[in-house]
Design a protein around this motif. Structure first.
Motif, PDB file in Angstrom:
ATOM      1  N   HIS A  12       0.787  -1.242   0.000  1.00 52.69           N
ATOM      2  CA  HIS A  12       0.000   0.000   0.000  1.00 52.69           C
ATOM      3  C   HIS A  12       0.822   1.298   0.000  1.00 52.69           C
ATOM      4  CE1 HIS A  12      -3.703   2.184   0.158  1.00 52.69           C
ATOM      5  NE2 HIS A  12      -3.293   2.887   1.203  1.00 52.69           N
ATOM      6  N   LEU A  17       3.067   0.745  -4.292  1.00 53.66           N
ATOM      7  CA  LEU A  17       1.803   0.463  -4.985  1.00 53.66           C
ATOM      8  C   LEU A  17       1.971   0.694  -6.490  1.00 53.66           C
ATOM      9  CD1 LEU A  17      -1.317  -0.122  -4.395  1.00 53.66           C
ATOM     10  CD2 LEU A  17      -1.613   2.314  -4.774  1.00 53.66           C
ATOM     11  N   PHE A  83      -1.116  -8.507  -4.695  1.00 54.76           N
ATOM     12  CA  PHE A  83      -1.519  -7.266  -5.357  1.00 54.76           C
ATOM     13  C   PHE A  83      -2.993  -7.335  -5.760  1.00 54.76           C
ATOM     14  CE2 PHE A  83      -2.080  -4.612  -9.165  1.00 54.76           C
ATOM     15  CZ  PHE A  83      -1.751  -3.377  -8.627  1.00 54.76           C
ATOM     16  N   VAL A  87      -5.903  -4.854  -4.439  1.00 55.91           N
ATOM     17  CA  VAL A  87      -6.778  -4.073  -5.342  1.00 55.91           C
ATOM     18  C   VAL A  87      -8.245  -4.389  -5.041  1.00 55.91           C
ATOM     19  CG1 VAL A  87      -7.469  -3.710  -7.758  1.00 55.91           C
ATOM     20  CG2 VAL A  87      -5.047  -3.851  -7.170  1.00 55.91           C
ATOM     21  N   LEU A  90      -9.213  -2.445  -2.034  1.00 56.42           N
ATOM     22  CA  LEU A  90      -9.403  -1.013  -2.349  1.00 56.42           C
ATOM     23  C   LEU A  90     -10.763  -0.812  -3.011  1.00 56.42           C
ATOM     24  CD1 LEU A  90      -5.869  -0.108  -3.818  1.00 56.42           C
ATOM     25  CD2 LEU A  90      -6.765   0.511  -1.569  1.00 56.42           C
ATOM     26  N   LYS A  91     -11.125  -1.707  -3.905  1.00 56.28           N
ATOM     27  CA  LYS A  91     -12.431  -1.593  -4.596  1.00 56.28           C
ATOM     28  C   LYS A  91     -13.582  -1.810  -3.606  1.00 56.28           C
ATOM     29  CE  LYS A  91     -10.930  -2.764  -9.264  1.00 56.28           C
ATOM     30  NZ  LYS A  91     -10.737  -3.823 -10.258  1.00 56.28           N
ATOM     31  N   ILE A  93     -13.508  -1.038  -0.440  1.00 56.35           N
ATOM     32  CA  ILE A  93     -13.602   0.181   0.371  1.00 56.35           C
ATOM     33  C   ILE A  93     -14.349   1.274  -0.396  1.00 56.35           C
ATOM     34  CG2 ILE A  93     -12.259   2.078   1.406  1.00 56.35           C
ATOM     35  CD1 ILE A  93     -10.039  -0.060   1.974  1.00 56.35           C
ATOM     36  N   VAL A  94     -13.992   1.410  -1.658  1.00 61.62           N
ATOM     37  CA  VAL A  94     -14.622   2.449  -2.477  1.00 61.62           C
ATOM     38  C   VAL A  94     -16.124   2.133  -2.658  1.00 61.62           C
ATOM     39  CG1 VAL A  94     -14.690   3.423  -4.815  1.00 61.62           C
ATOM     40  CG2 VAL A  94     -12.509   3.132  -3.654  1.00 61.62           C
TER      41      VAL A  94
ATOM     42  N   LYS B   5     -12.020   5.961   2.141  1.00 62.41           N
ATOM     43  CA  LYS B   5     -12.550   5.929   0.781  1.00 62.41           C
ATOM     44  C   LYS B   5     -11.722   6.813  -0.152  1.00 62.41           C
ATOM     45  CE  LYS B   5     -17.322   4.838  -0.052  1.00 62.41           C
ATOM     46  NZ  LYS B   5     -18.698   5.196   0.036  1.00 62.41           N
ATOM     47  N   ALA B   8      -8.416   5.108  -0.728  1.00 63.63           N
ATOM     48  CA  ALA B   8      -8.567   3.973  -1.649  1.00 63.63           C
ATOM     49  C   ALA B   8      -8.770   4.466  -3.076  1.00 63.63           C
ATOM     50  CB  ALA B   8      -9.742   3.099  -1.212  1.00 63.63           C
ATOM     51  N   ASN B   9      -9.551   5.533  -3.227  1.00 64.50           N
ATOM     52  CA  ASN B   9      -9.775   6.105  -4.565  1.00 64.50           C
ATOM     53  C   ASN B   9      -8.470   6.598  -5.173  1.00 64.50           C
ATOM     54  OD1 ASN B   9     -12.305   6.094  -5.842  1.00 64.50           O
ATOM     55  ND2 ASN B   9     -13.153   7.375  -4.206  1.00 64.50           N
ATOM     56  N   LEU B  12      -6.392   3.617  -6.237  1.00 66.21           N
ATOM     57  CA  LEU B  12      -6.893   3.020  -7.484  1.00 66.21           C
ATOM     58  C   LEU B  12      -6.543   3.896  -8.695  1.00 66.21           C
ATOM     59  CD1 LEU B  12     -10.374   1.666  -6.306  1.00 66.21           C
ATOM     60  CD2 LEU B  12      -8.410   0.291  -7.045  1.00 66.21           C
ATOM     61  N   ILE B  15      -2.950   3.283  -9.540  1.00 61.58           N
ATOM     62  CA  ILE B  15      -2.816   1.991 -10.236  1.00 61.58           C
ATOM     63  C   ILE B  15      -3.217   2.148 -11.705  1.00 61.58           C
ATOM     64  CG2 ILE B  15      -3.808  -0.346 -10.400  1.00 61.58           C
ATOM     65  CD1 ILE B  15      -3.989  -0.227  -7.250  1.00 61.58           C
TER      66      ILE B  15
END
Lengths: 95, 144
Positions: A12, A17, A83, A87, A90-91, A93-94, B5, B8-9, B12, B15
């Motif tokens: 992270h 990342l 990884f 990911v 992270l998705k 959480i979003v 959030k 994390a956004n 992403l 990435i």
């Protein structure tokens, strides 16, 4: 096969990342390419690669081309799994 | 929670940025597929001759040429992606391989230049068309 979400503190960290994201997109990448893509110095990249290598996420291969040694980096299977799980987290959480 | 959030956004987005970076770097020079096609096409066309020397030397030249092409591509992009991967790009690689084997079989089966030269020409065209389709499919897959 869906990957179970799992936060990974090793991955992270922002630079790590990005390193993992680039390596996950390909089979392997040259050290200098990763350095330029992430926008960090050789020494900073070396430190992050050492951390990822210690975690078993990255492997290093040396290749001699025209008497120059080039270093190539690749995610290991464990690194790719970690990884993907990161990911997925992270998705999640979003949302 | 809201901070997680946002974090994390941002992660992403970073990435996605690296995936775009990889896709942008994976650009094959325009001459790459024509040269690869000519190399493999020559191998196929050589099956129509009776010359033992030509049949022996051609695979060596093709292997050396393909090796040099791949090495140049790796130096140029700083990246390596195997063609045999999951997804549409991998399917195209398998299709190209099957096409190569079929045309090689035709050329070797007939054993005459009348069959092997057209088969070699088809190999060149196939490599250019499928190779470029592979590049586009690969970049789409990487960007996601």
């Amino acid at each position: 096969v869906t990957t179970a979400p799992q936060f990974d503190a090793v991955i992270h960290a922002p630079n790590r990342l990005q390193i993992c994201a680039l390596l996950a997109a390909v089979d392997s990448a040259e050290f200098a390419t990763v350095r330029d893509a992430v926008g960090i110095s050789d020494s900073v990249l070396s430190k992050h690669v050492a951390t990822l290598q210690e975690a078993g996420y990255v492997e290093i291969r040396k290749a001699s081309v025209a008497s120059r040694v080039r270093t190539w980096l690749a995610l290991t299977k464990a690194g790719r799994r970690a990884f993907d799980a990161h990911v997925a987290e992270l998705k999640r959480i979003v949302g | 929670m809201e901070r997680d959030k946002l974090d994390a956004n941002a992660a992403l987005a970073a990435i996605a940025g690296q995936r775009r970076e990889a896709a942008e770097r994976l650009v094959t020079p325009w001459w790459y597929h024509p040269i690869l096609g000519v190399l493999v096409g020559a191998l196929v066309a050589a099956q129509g001759t009776d010359s033992f020397a030509l049949k022996t030397v051609t695979p060596l030249l093709v292997a050396a040429g393909a090796g040099a092409l791949i090495a140049h591509y790796r130096r140029l992009t700083g990246l390596w992606v195997s063609g045999y991967r999951r997804g549409p790009a991998g399917v195209l690689t398998v299709a190209l391989t099957v096409g190569y084997l079929a045309l090689y079989g035709v050329a070797a089966g007939f054993g005459s230049l009348a069959a092997s030269i057209p088969a070699g020409a088809v190999v060149v065209a196939l490599t250019i068309v499928v190779g470029r389709a592979f590049d586009e499919a690969l970049r789409r897959e990487i960007v996601g």
